[in-house]
Design an enzyme around this catalytic site. Sequence first.
Site, PDB file in Angstrom:
ATOM      1  N   THR A  79      -4.605  -7.771  10.851  1.00 27.06           N
ATOM      2  CA  THR A  79      -5.364  -7.116   9.780  1.00 27.06           C
ATOM      3  C   THR A  79      -6.823  -7.530   9.858  1.00 27.06           C
ATOM      4  O   THR A  79      -7.142  -8.658  10.260  1.00 27.06           O
ATOM      5  CB  THR A  79      -4.791  -7.397   8.383  1.00 27.06           C
ATOM      6  OG1 THR A  79      -5.634  -6.779   7.404  1.00 27.06           O
ATOM      7  CG2 THR A  79      -4.685  -8.873   8.078  1.00 27.06           C
ATOM      8  N   HIS A  91       0.820  -1.222   0.000  1.00 29.06           N
ATOM      9  CA  HIS A  91       0.000   0.000   0.000  1.00 29.06           C
ATOM     10  C   HIS A  91       0.850   1.267   0.000  1.00 29.06           C
ATOM     11  O   HIS A  91       0.330   2.357   0.222  1.00 29.06           O
ATOM     12  CB  HIS A  91      -0.961   0.002   1.208  1.00 29.06           C
ATOM     13  CG  HIS A  91      -2.036  -1.046   1.109  1.00 29.06           C
ATOM     14  ND1 HIS A  91      -2.855  -1.400   2.148  1.00 29.06           N
ATOM     15  CD2 HIS A  91      -2.416  -1.831   0.053  1.00 29.06           C
ATOM     16  CE1 HIS A  91      -3.696  -2.352   1.746  1.00 29.06           C
ATOM     17  NE2 HIS A  91      -3.435  -2.638   0.477  1.00 29.06           N
ATOM     18  N   CYS A 150       6.257  17.941  -7.679  1.00 25.30           N
ATOM     19  CA  CYS A 150       7.135  16.993  -8.364  1.00 25.30           C
ATOM     20  C   CYS A 150       8.440  17.702  -8.685  1.00 25.30           C
ATOM     21  O   CYS A 150       8.424  18.745  -9.367  1.00 25.30           O
ATOM     22  CB  CYS A 150       6.455  16.502  -9.638  1.00 25.30           C
ATOM     23  SG  CYS A 150       7.550  15.508 -10.674  1.00 25.30           S
TER      24      CYS A 150
HETATM   25  P1  OAD Z   1      -7.551  -2.201  10.302  1.00 23.41           P
HETATM   26  O1  OAD Z   1      -7.557  -0.981  11.155  1.00 23.41           O
HETATM   27  O2  OAD Z   1      -8.715  -2.432   9.399  1.00 23.41           O
HETATM   28  O3  OAD Z   1      -7.453  -3.498  11.227  1.00 23.41           O
HETATM   29  C1  OAD Z   1      -6.484  -3.616  12.233  1.00 23.41           C
HETATM   30  C2  OAD Z   1      -6.561  -5.022  12.798  1.00 23.41           C
HETATM   31  O4  OAD Z   1      -5.535  -5.131  13.789  1.00 23.41           O
HETATM   32  C3  OAD Z   1      -7.883  -5.357  13.490  1.00 23.41           C
HETATM   33  O5  OAD Z   1      -8.319  -6.631  13.017  1.00 23.41           O
HETATM   34  C4  OAD Z   1      -7.512  -5.411  14.963  1.00 23.41           C
HETATM   35  O6  OAD Z   1      -8.275  -6.376  15.673  1.00 23.41           O
HETATM   36  C5  OAD Z   1      -6.059  -5.832  14.904  1.00 23.41           C
HETATM   37  N1  OAD Z   1      -5.223  -5.441  16.057  1.00 23.41           N
HETATM   38  C6  OAD Z   1      -5.275  -4.311  16.791  1.00 23.41           C
HETATM   39  N2  OAD Z   1      -4.313  -4.292  17.722  1.00 23.41           N
HETATM   40  C7  OAD Z   1      -3.618  -5.448  17.579  1.00 23.41           C
HETATM   41  C8  OAD Z   1      -2.483  -6.007  18.228  1.00 23.41           C
HETATM   42  N3  OAD Z   1      -1.852  -5.395  19.227  1.00 23.41           N
HETATM   43  N4  OAD Z   1      -2.043  -7.227  17.812  1.00 23.41           N
HETATM   44  C9  OAD Z   1      -2.676  -7.883  16.802  1.00 23.41           C
HETATM   45  N5  OAD Z   1      -3.744  -7.394  16.154  1.00 23.41           N
HETATM   46  C10 OAD Z   1      -4.208  -6.203  16.522  1.00 23.41           C
HETATM   47  O7  OAD Z   1      -6.179  -2.190   9.513  1.00 23.41           O
HETATM   48  P2  OAD Z   1      -5.720  -3.062   8.260  1.00 23.41           P
HETATM   49  O8  OAD Z   1      -6.380  -4.388   8.237  1.00 23.41           O
HETATM   50  O9  OAD Z   1      -4.249  -3.029   8.221  1.00 23.41           O
HETATM   51  O10 OAD Z   1      -5.113   0.509   3.010  1.00 23.41           O
HETATM   52  O11 OAD Z   1      -6.286  -2.194   7.086  1.00 23.41           O
HETATM   53  C11 OAD Z   1      -5.963  -2.620   5.788  1.00 23.41           C
HETATM   54  C12 OAD Z   1      -5.923  -1.501   4.840  1.00 23.41           C
HETATM   55  O12 OAD Z   1      -7.182  -0.833   4.876  1.00 23.41           O
HETATM   56  C13 OAD Z   1      -4.952  -0.393   5.179  1.00 23.41           C
HETATM   57  O13 OAD Z   1      -3.638  -0.687   4.775  1.00 23.41           O
HETATM   58  C14 OAD Z   1      -5.499   0.721   4.360  1.00 23.41           C
HETATM   59  C15 OAD Z   1      -6.996   0.464   4.411  1.00 23.41           C
HETATM   60  O14 OAD Z   1      -7.569   0.349   3.190  1.00 23.41           O
HETATM   61  C16 OAD Z   1      -4.953   1.562   2.211  1.00 23.41           C
HETATM   62  O15 OAD Z   1      -4.933   2.703   2.630  1.00 23.41           O
HETATM   63  C17 OAD Z   1      -4.806   1.233   0.785  1.00 23.41           C
END
Ligand code: OAD
Length: 269
Positions: free
Chosen positions: A211, A126, A168
């Site tokens: 995630t 990303h 840029c």
């Molecule tokens: P999210 O904020 O959607 O999810 C974070 C996850 O981390 C959740 O499932 C939480 O339960 C978990 N979590 C929180 N604290 C934790 C810990 N200490 N240990 C383990 N797990 C924990 O974030 P992402 O799934 O990364 O993309 O979001 C994916 C993408 O959505 C991002 O990269 C962004 C967005 O679209 C773009 O901007 C393109």
Amino acid sequence: MDAVVAACREALARPGPAIVLTGAGVSAESGVPTFRGAEGYWTIGAQEYHPEELATLVAFSQMPWEVWAWYLYRRGVCRAAAPNAGHAALVRWDAALPDRFALVTQNVDGLHRRAGSPDARLHEIHGDIDLMRCARDCTPARDPIPTAVPAIPRGGAVPEAIRAELRCPRCGAMARPHVLWFDESYDEPRYHLDTVSRLAAGAALVVIVGTSAQTSLPWHVVALAARNGAAIVDINVEPNPFGDIAARSAGAIRAPAGEVLPELVDRLA
Ligand code: OAD
């Protein structure tokens, strides 16, 4: 944990890449807010925006400086954060399996790199919040956001003098954050789409960390790897769709990444 360790050992006895796929949860213990957590929201004027509304090319086209302000605020948070024990454990695992380790991250916070994960095996699918590129695409090259550009406080605007820095360096058009937006597509030159797909197709093991399983390339990685026989592990403090897949494979662990990863890696490496 014992069952997961045993399943990982069995998977690692087979050939193929060992992939770790991370999301915002791996950086939560470093103080970087998760994407969909309460701190992800952002107010512009009287309107409150969800991250999924701001992280779009459409939003950037309509209100570029408001979107830049949000990114420069988040960039400040990321720069002030330090890698945690989970990031450090993944550096140790990489060193133990250099010929087959791959770290695929959705995070733009740069913490894996700052922890010491080598660029050669780090796939930031990303982008990177510390980089910018030409918004008119005059070149695929990325540049570091100039050091003169400060963090923007929460709710703040991008000062006029700073706007001139966010251009840029080649053609002078406005620059944009080097991040994948919701209304854009993955590709190889910027986001390692083909490389990551190839790794997934042959993977022996995929360990998913922190995630919520909301984006498409992570789904493609997990589905392709699972279909081809890879063992799947999920580490997350909460249930999530990847946890269901992992529960039917090598196992799901419901605990913080900063606690689980050091133990898992120490027992496997
Ligand atoms: P999210 O904020 O959607 O999810 C974070 C996850 O981390 C959740 O499932 C939480 O339960 C978990 N979590 C929180 N604290 C934790 C810990 N200490 N240990 C383990 N797990 C924990 O974030 P992402 O799934 O990364 O993309 O979001 C994916 C993408 O959505 C991002 O990269 C962004 C967005 O679209 C773009 O901007 C393109």
